[in-house]
Structure formats: structure tokens, C-alpha cells
Scaffold this motif. Structure first.
Motif, PDB file in Angstrom:
ATOM      1  N   PRO A 127       0.815  -1.228   0.000  1.00  0.00           N
ATOM      2  CA  PRO A 127       0.000   0.000   0.000  1.00  0.00           C
ATOM      3  C   PRO A 127       0.844   1.271   0.000  1.00  0.00           C
ATOM      4  O   PRO A 127       0.453   2.269  -0.595  1.00  0.00           O
ATOM      5  CB  PRO A 127      -0.820  -0.110   1.288  1.00  0.00           C
ATOM      6  N   ARG A 128       2.005   1.226   0.634  1.00  0.00           N
ATOM      7  CA  ARG A 128       2.874   2.400   0.651  1.00  0.00           C
ATOM      8  C   ARG A 128       3.353   2.721  -0.762  1.00  0.00           C
ATOM      9  O   ARG A 128       3.388   3.885  -1.172  1.00  0.00           O
ATOM     10  CB  ARG A 128       4.066   2.142   1.586  1.00  0.00           C
ATOM     11  N   ARG A 129       3.735   1.693  -1.515  1.00  0.00           N
ATOM     12  CA  ARG A 129       4.147   1.896  -2.910  1.00  0.00           C
ATOM     13  C   ARG A 129       3.008   2.449  -3.742  1.00  0.00           C
ATOM     14  O   ARG A 129       3.200   3.349  -4.563  1.00  0.00           O
ATOM     15  CB  ARG A 129       4.639   0.582  -3.519  1.00  0.00           C
ATOM     16  N   ILE A 130       1.811   1.947  -3.543  1.00  0.00           N
ATOM     17  CA  ILE A 130       0.640   2.428  -4.283  1.00  0.00           C
ATOM     18  C   ILE A 130       0.374   3.890  -3.935  1.00  0.00           C
ATOM     19  O   ILE A 130       0.069   4.704  -4.804  1.00  0.00           O
ATOM     20  CB  ILE A 130      -0.579   1.535  -3.983  1.00  0.00           C
ATOM     21  N   TRP A 131       0.517   4.261  -2.653  1.00  0.00           N
ATOM     22  CA  TRP A 131       0.286   5.636  -2.229  1.00  0.00           C
ATOM     23  C   TRP A 131       1.284   6.571  -2.910  1.00  0.00           C
ATOM     24  O   TRP A 131       0.912   7.646  -3.376  1.00  0.00           O
ATOM     25  CB  TRP A 131       0.405   5.742  -0.710  1.00  0.00           C
ATOM     26  N   TRP A 132       2.569   6.161  -2.970  1.00  0.00           N
ATOM     27  CA  TRP A 132       3.566   7.013  -3.613  1.00  0.00           C
ATOM     28  C   TRP A 132       3.281   7.186  -5.100  1.00  0.00           C
ATOM     29  O   TRP A 132       3.465   8.264  -5.654  1.00  0.00           O
ATOM     30  CB  TRP A 132       4.986   6.451  -3.420  1.00  0.00           C
ATOM     31  N   TYR A 134       0.326   7.168  -6.508  1.00  0.00           N
ATOM     32  CA  TYR A 134      -0.813   8.083  -6.547  1.00  0.00           C
ATOM     33  C   TYR A 134      -0.350   9.516  -6.278  1.00  0.00           C
ATOM     34  O   TYR A 134      -0.739  10.451  -6.969  1.00  0.00           O
ATOM     35  CB  TYR A 134      -1.855   7.640  -5.517  1.00  0.00           C
ATOM     36  N   TYR A 135       0.508   9.694  -5.275  1.00  0.00           N
ATOM     37  CA  TYR A 135       1.011  11.009  -4.908  1.00  0.00           C
ATOM     38  C   TYR A 135       1.790  11.617  -6.073  1.00  0.00           C
ATOM     39  O   TYR A 135       1.627  12.798  -6.387  1.00  0.00           O
ATOM     40  CB  TYR A 135       1.900  10.891  -3.666  1.00  0.00           C
ATOM     41  N   LYS A 136       2.629  10.850  -6.739  1.00  0.00           N
ATOM     42  CA  LYS A 136       3.398  11.349  -7.885  1.00  0.00           C
ATOM     43  C   LYS A 136       2.473  11.780  -9.011  1.00  0.00           C
ATOM     44  O   LYS A 136       2.706  12.820  -9.645  1.00  0.00           O
ATOM     45  CB  LYS A 136       4.365  10.273  -8.388  1.00  0.00           C
ATOM     46  N   LYS A 137       1.431  11.019  -9.273  1.00  0.00           N
ATOM     47  CA  LYS A 137       0.477  11.384 -10.323  1.00  0.00           C
ATOM     48  C   LYS A 137      -0.209  12.703  -9.995  1.00  0.00           C
ATOM     49  O   LYS A 137      -0.385  13.559 -10.866  1.00  0.00           O
ATOM     50  CB  LYS A 137      -0.571  10.286 -10.509  1.00  0.00           C
ATOM     51  N   ILE A 138      -0.609  12.877  -8.748  1.00  0.00           N
ATOM     52  CA  ILE A 138      -1.266  14.123  -8.326  1.00  0.00           C
ATOM     53  C   ILE A 138      -0.327  15.307  -8.518  1.00  0.00           C
ATOM     54  O   ILE A 138      -0.736  16.371  -9.022  1.00  0.00           O
ATOM     55  CB  ILE A 138      -1.741  14.026  -6.851  1.00  0.00           C
ATOM     56  N   VAL A 139       0.935  15.171  -8.150  1.00  0.00           N
ATOM     57  CA  VAL A 139       1.908  16.259  -8.298  1.00  0.00           C
ATOM     58  C   VAL A 139       2.112  16.588  -9.774  1.00  0.00           C
ATOM     59  O   VAL A 139       2.114  17.765 -10.166  1.00  0.00           O
ATOM     60  CB  VAL A 139       3.248  15.886  -7.614  1.00  0.00           C
ATOM     61  N   ILE A 140       2.246  15.581 -10.615  1.00  0.00           N
ATOM     62  CA  ILE A 140       2.454  15.817 -12.048  1.00  0.00           C
ATOM     63  C   ILE A 140       1.237  16.498 -12.666  1.00  0.00           C
ATOM     64  O   ILE A 140       1.374  17.464 -13.441  1.00  0.00           O
ATOM     65  CB  ILE A 140       2.774  14.484 -12.770  1.00  0.00           C
ATOM     66  N   ILE A 141       0.049  16.040 -12.338  1.00  0.00           N
ATOM     67  CA  ILE A 141      -1.179  16.649 -12.878  1.00  0.00           C
ATOM     68  C   ILE A 141      -1.308  18.090 -12.408  1.00  0.00           C
ATOM     69  O   ILE A 141      -1.636  18.989 -13.190  1.00  0.00           O
ATOM     70  CB  ILE A 141      -2.411  15.811 -12.476  1.00  0.00           C
ATOM     71  N   THR A 142      -1.037  18.350 -11.140  1.00  0.00           N
ATOM     72  CA  THR A 142      -1.117  19.710 -10.596  1.00  0.00           C
ATOM     73  C   THR A 142      -0.123  20.637 -11.290  1.00  0.00           C
ATOM     74  O   THR A 142      -0.468  21.766 -11.667  1.00  0.00           O
ATOM     75  CB  THR A 142      -0.868  19.694  -9.071  1.00  0.00           C
ATOM     76  N   MET A 143       1.105  20.180 -11.469  1.00  0.00           N
ATOM     77  CA  MET A 143       2.124  21.001 -12.131  1.00  0.00           C
ATOM     78  C   MET A 143       1.741  21.271 -13.593  1.00  0.00           C
ATOM     79  O   MET A 143       1.937  22.384 -14.090  1.00  0.00           O
ATOM     80  CB  MET A 143       3.492  20.302 -12.059  1.00  0.00           C
TER      81      MET A 143
END
Length: 161
Positions: A127-132, A134-143
Motif C-alpha cells: 500500500p505504501r508503494r501504491i500511495w507514492w 498516486y502522490y506522484k500522479k497528483i503532483v504531475i497533474i497539478t504542475m
């Protein structure tokens, strides 16, 4: 999924057991052991209450573990195989020397604990890997959105150069 209880039994006699959480595992484990002896299948999975009991029967010795979730079948199976391999490789674990009152039983409880902890770490790592991810995707989309807004504002001269 977490492995919360494990035991090794010869027939219905529990040789070693370990519970990581409080619960009435012994009663359910006794029922599962009876079922395993009756069916004599090498692998059995039984749902009892809020736990799922997984067993592996090899040469009359039953390796049993209880999990709190039925979704993953791979981790309990791998856990039981590792425990059975360790049990059969150790010459002190033979049926002649191994009994519940023997000090080896207490030593094997530590082995059970180590394998249970190892499986727990593997299941929490996923789950920690999955969270990271997801977090990377959110940062890329936001940028990307912010960069697009800035480019649009610059091209319409809303923001002067």
C-alpha cells in the motif's frame, strides 16, 4: 491483510502457536484442525467469524494461520510454506523430540513470530508503494495544470512579460 495467529499441530495436538492479537483463536483452530484431519486435503481455507484460516498439511503435521482478510491468498500460502520448510529442516523439530512442553516449542514460537512479522512488512509495503504512485500522479497533474494556466495567461497578455 495481516496474519494474526499461527500454529503447528500434530493431529489435533498443537505443538507451537503464537497470536499477535487477542482473540479466541484456539477454539476456531481446533475446529479447523478437525476439518483438516477429516478431509485430509493438503491445503484448506476456512472462514470462521471475522478470520480466514489457511492450512497446509504435510506428513501429518498441520501448519495453520489466521488472517483478517480473505482477499490475498498468496501471503498466507507463502507463510505456511516457509514455516513448514523451517520446521522440517531442523532436526530438533522431529516428532520424537517436539512436544508442547519442550523448550523447542517456545523457540519455534519465536520463528513463527519472525515469519509473521516478515509477512506483515511485505503486506504494508505494497500500500505504501501504491500511495507514492498516486502522490506522484497528483503532483504531475497539478504542475501540468498550473503550467497550462500560466501559458494561457501569458499568451492572452493577462500577465505582462
Amino acid at each position: 491483510m495481516t496474519i494474526t495467529y499461527s500454529c503447528i499441530a500434530n493431529g489435533r495436538a498443537v505443538l507451537a502457536e503464537l497470536a499477535l492479537t487477542g482473540g479466541s483463536y484456539q477454539e476456531a483452530a481446533a475446529k479447523v484442525l478437525s476439518l483438516v484431519l477429516f478431509t485430509a486435503r493438503p491445503e484448506t481455507t476456512v472462514q470462521m467469524g471475522s478470520y480466514v484460516y489457511h492450512t497446509l498439511l504435510i506428513d501429518g503435521i498441520t501448519y495453520l494461520c489466521a488472517t483478517d482478510n480473505a482477499l490475498d491468498m498468496g501471503a498466507p500460502s507463502a507463510f505456511l510454506r516457509e514455516v513448514s520448510d523451517t520446521f522440517t529442516r531442523n532436526p530438533l523439530m522431529s516428532q520424537e523430540h517436539f512436544c508442547p512442553s519442550h523448550a523447542v516449542a517456545a523457540d519455534f514460537q519465536q520463528v513463527l513470530g519472525q515469519y509473521m512479522d516478515k509477512e506483515f512488512q511485505k503486506t504494508t509495503e505494497i500500500p505504501r508503494r501504491i500511495w507514492w504512485k498516486y502522490y506522484k500522479k497528483i503532483v504531475i497533474i497539478t504542475m501540468t495544470i498550473l503550467l497550462s494556466i500560466i501559458i494561457i495567461l501569458l499568451s492572452t497578455n493577462v500577465i505582462p512579460l
